[in-house]
Design a protein around this motif. Structure first.
Motif, mmCIF file in Angstrom:
data_model
loop_
_atom_site.group_PDB
_atom_site.id
_atom_site.type_symbol
_atom_site.label_atom_id
_atom_site.label_comp_id
_atom_site.label_asym_id
_atom_site.label_seq_id
_atom_site.Cartn_x
_atom_site.Cartn_y
_atom_site.Cartn_z
ATOM 1 N N TYR A 20 -0.544 -2.750 3.771
ATOM 2 C CA TYR A 20 -0.163 -1.345 3.575
ATOM 3 C C TYR A 20 1.281 -1.109 4.019
ATOM 4 O O TYR A 20 2.073 -0.502 3.331
ATOM 5 C CB TYR A 20 -1.098 -0.409 4.365
ATOM 6 C CG TYR A 20 -0.665 1.034 4.251
ATOM 7 C CD1 TYR A 20 -0.985 1.779 3.122
ATOM 8 C CD2 TYR A 20 0.108 1.623 5.247
ATOM 9 C CE1 TYR A 20 -0.548 3.082 2.989
ATOM 10 C CE2 TYR A 20 0.545 2.934 5.120
ATOM 11 C CZ TYR A 20 0.212 3.653 3.978
ATOM 12 O OH TYR A 20 0.663 4.938 3.849
ATOM 13 N N SER A 21 1.606 -1.636 5.183
ATOM 14 C CA SER A 21 2.886 -1.258 5.796
ATOM 15 C C SER A 21 3.992 -2.287 5.593
ATOM 16 O O SER A 21 5.165 -1.944 5.511
ATOM 17 C CB SER A 21 2.692 -1.054 7.287
ATOM 18 O OG SER A 21 2.116 -2.231 7.821
ATOM 19 N N GLU A 34 -7.223 -3.342 9.586
ATOM 20 C CA GLU A 34 -7.138 -1.945 9.128
ATOM 21 C C GLU A 34 -6.027 -1.793 8.086
ATOM 22 O O GLU A 34 -6.185 -1.109 7.078
ATOM 23 C CB GLU A 34 -6.862 -1.017 10.315
ATOM 24 C CG GLU A 34 -8.095 -0.768 11.152
ATOM 25 C CD GLU A 34 -7.781 -0.098 12.477
ATOM 26 O OE1 GLU A 34 -6.644 0.395 12.659
ATOM 27 O OE2 GLU A 34 -8.674 -0.082 13.347
ATOM 28 N N ASP A 35 -4.911 -2.440 8.337
ATOM 29 C CA ASP A 35 -3.750 -2.323 7.449
ATOM 30 C C ASP A 35 -4.024 -2.949 6.073
ATOM 31 O O ASP A 35 -3.757 -2.337 5.039
ATOM 32 C CB ASP A 35 -2.544 -3.013 8.117
ATOM 33 C CG ASP A 35 -1.262 -2.776 7.363
ATOM 34 O OD1 ASP A 35 -0.582 -1.781 7.666
ATOM 35 O OD2 ASP A 35 -0.948 -3.561 6.446
ATOM 36 N N CYS A 73 -12.291 -9.517 5.979
ATOM 37 C CA CYS A 73 -12.191 -8.647 4.793
ATOM 38 C C CYS A 73 -12.667 -9.373 3.531
ATOM 39 O O CYS A 73 -12.753 -8.770 2.469
ATOM 40 C CB CYS A 73 -10.745 -8.203 4.576
ATOM 41 S SG CYS A 73 -10.152 -7.024 5.770
ATOM 42 N N GLU A 90 0.993 4.267 -2.950
ATOM 43 C CA GLU A 90 0.733 5.695 -2.719
ATOM 44 C C GLU A 90 1.823 6.547 -3.374
ATOM 45 O O GLU A 90 1.564 7.604 -3.915
ATOM 46 C CB GLU A 90 0.723 5.986 -1.212
ATOM 47 C CG GLU A 90 -0.602 5.744 -0.566
ATOM 48 C CD GLU A 90 -0.585 6.056 0.935
ATOM 49 O OE1 GLU A 90 -1.662 6.214 1.493
ATOM 50 O OE2 GLU A 90 0.504 6.108 1.548
ATOM 51 N N SER A 135 -7.926 -0.659 -0.452
ATOM 52 C CA SER A 135 -8.650 0.537 -0.868
ATOM 53 C C SER A 135 -7.769 1.451 -1.739
ATOM 54 O O SER A 135 -8.262 2.077 -2.686
ATOM 55 C CB SER A 135 -9.212 1.206 0.388
ATOM 56 O OG SER A 135 -8.922 2.545 0.428
ATOM 57 N N ILE A 136 -6.483 1.515 -1.447
ATOM 58 C CA ILE A 136 -5.564 2.310 -2.295
ATOM 59 C C ILE A 136 -5.529 1.720 -3.707
ATOM 60 O O ILE A 136 -5.618 2.437 -4.710
ATOM 61 C CB ILE A 136 -4.146 2.349 -1.671
ATOM 62 C CG1 ILE A 136 -4.162 3.182 -0.383
ATOM 63 C CG2 ILE A 136 -3.114 2.905 -2.660
ATOM 64 C CD1 ILE A 136 -2.927 3.041 0.472
ATOM 65 N N LYS A 151 -6.659 -1.046 4.104
ATOM 66 C CA LYS A 151 -6.144 0.231 3.584
ATOM 67 C C LYS A 151 -5.428 -0.007 2.244
ATOM 68 O O LYS A 151 -5.622 0.749 1.286
ATOM 69 C CB LYS A 151 -5.180 0.836 4.611
ATOM 70 C CG LYS A 151 -4.734 2.238 4.277
ATOM 71 C CD LYS A 151 -3.922 2.825 5.417
ATOM 72 C CE LYS A 151 -3.394 4.202 5.069
ATOM 73 N NZ LYS A 151 -2.497 4.734 6.085
ATOM 74 N N GLY A 166 0.788 -1.227 0.000
ATOM 75 C CA GLY A 166 0.000 0.000 0.000
ATOM 76 C C GLY A 166 0.820 1.277 0.000
ATOM 77 O O GLY A 166 0.593 2.177 -0.811
ATOM 78 N N LYS A 167 1.816 1.376 0.888
ATOM 79 C CA LYS A 167 2.582 2.630 0.980
ATOM 80 C C LYS A 167 3.399 2.859 -0.300
ATOM 81 O O LYS A 167 3.647 4.000 -0.677
ATOM 82 C CB LYS A 167 3.476 2.641 2.230
ATOM 83 C CG LYS A 167 4.513 1.566 2.273
ATOM 84 C CD LYS A 167 5.299 1.591 3.570
ATOM 85 C CE LYS A 167 6.330 0.455 3.554
ATOM 86 N NZ LYS A 167 7.049 0.301 4.793
#
Ligand SMILES: [Zn+2]
Length: 242
Positions: free
Chosen positions: A122-123, A138-139, A176, A101, A145-146, A142, A97-98
């Motif tokens: 994400y991370s 949550e991670d 999820c 972005e 969703s990105i 995310k 994820g990151k």
């Protein structure tokens, strides 16, 4: 009910029987055996102990899938894409994820060139396997969703960071509704000592139905990729999507 719950149930019944009959040494053995099994279940995702993941292509014929984790990475992903384009091969990229972005244009390029994508948290931090279900959820949501925002399409394909599963991660994936994708051929491309070693590792083990794990950033991955693709095809195997 997954394998972990069934095993836990069997071990709890066995432990209660040990207590009931006062066989305390057997109780120690049962507890030890449970944690021994748990240890290997965490390390070997192919057991599908906590979460049902796809590790091989079902009814694959003579197909194998190339997968690339941890991108998009500027300076690496473009090179992987260039080799795949030159060899007319398709792959599946599991994206962090990151990183998405920072480089949405690379995600778009991957898709525009006809490859598949999935998300990979994400991370992607080392402590990920120790997180609570909520934090994992949550991670990973995310990252999904990105990816959805960039591509305009919902994508349920997910690869667990480091391949280390546990009950919290399993629960988060289930909540999820993601499809967990594993691998059957781990290439250790991030630890390879040479291009030749990486090519040999793959070509000496690859077989029909394999999902092959590679990384955009492996030191020799890009250099080895043309020989890997040619070698796989020489074996009569076809490189396909998931
Ligand atoms: Zn990864």
């Amino acid at each position: 009910m997954n394998k972990h719950r069934i095993t836990l149930f069997v071990f709890v019944v066995a432990a209660m029987a040990c207590v009931f009959f006062r066989h305390y040494w057997w109780l120690v053995f049962v507890v030890f055996l449970y944690f021994f099994l748990l240890f290997f279940a965490v390390l070997i995702p192919q057991f599908n102990f906590f979460v049902d993941s796809l590790h091989r292509i079902p009814a694959s014929g003579n197909s194998v899938v190339l997968t690339f984790d941890d991108g998009p990475m500027f300076g690496h992903t473009e090179k992987v894409l260039a080799v795949l384009a030159e060899k007319k091969a398709k792959a599946c990229f599991f994206l962090i994820g990151k990183n998405m972005e920072q480089h949405p244009e690379l995600v778009k390029q991957i898709i525009a060139e006809g490859h598949q994508v999935g998300h990979h948290s994400y991370s992607h931090v080392n402590t990920f396997p120790m997180w609570s279900t909520q934090k994992v959820k949550e991670d990973i949501a995310k990252a999904a969703s990105i990816l959805e925002n960039i591509t305009g399409q919902q994508n349920l394909r997910f690869r667990i960071p480091f391949g280390l599963s546990n009950p919290n991660i399993a629960k988060a994936i289930l909540q999820c509704n993601f499809q967990s994708i594993g691998w059957s051929l781990r290439t250790y491309d991030t630890m390879s000592k040479s291009k030749e070693q990486l090519v040999h590792t793959i070509l000496s083990r690859v077989k029909a139905g394999d999902i092959i794990l590679l990384h955009d950033w492996g030191t020799y991955t890009v250099d080895a990729l043309p020989e890997i693709i040619d070698g796989v095809r020489r074996k009569g195997l076809e490189i396909s999507g998931l």
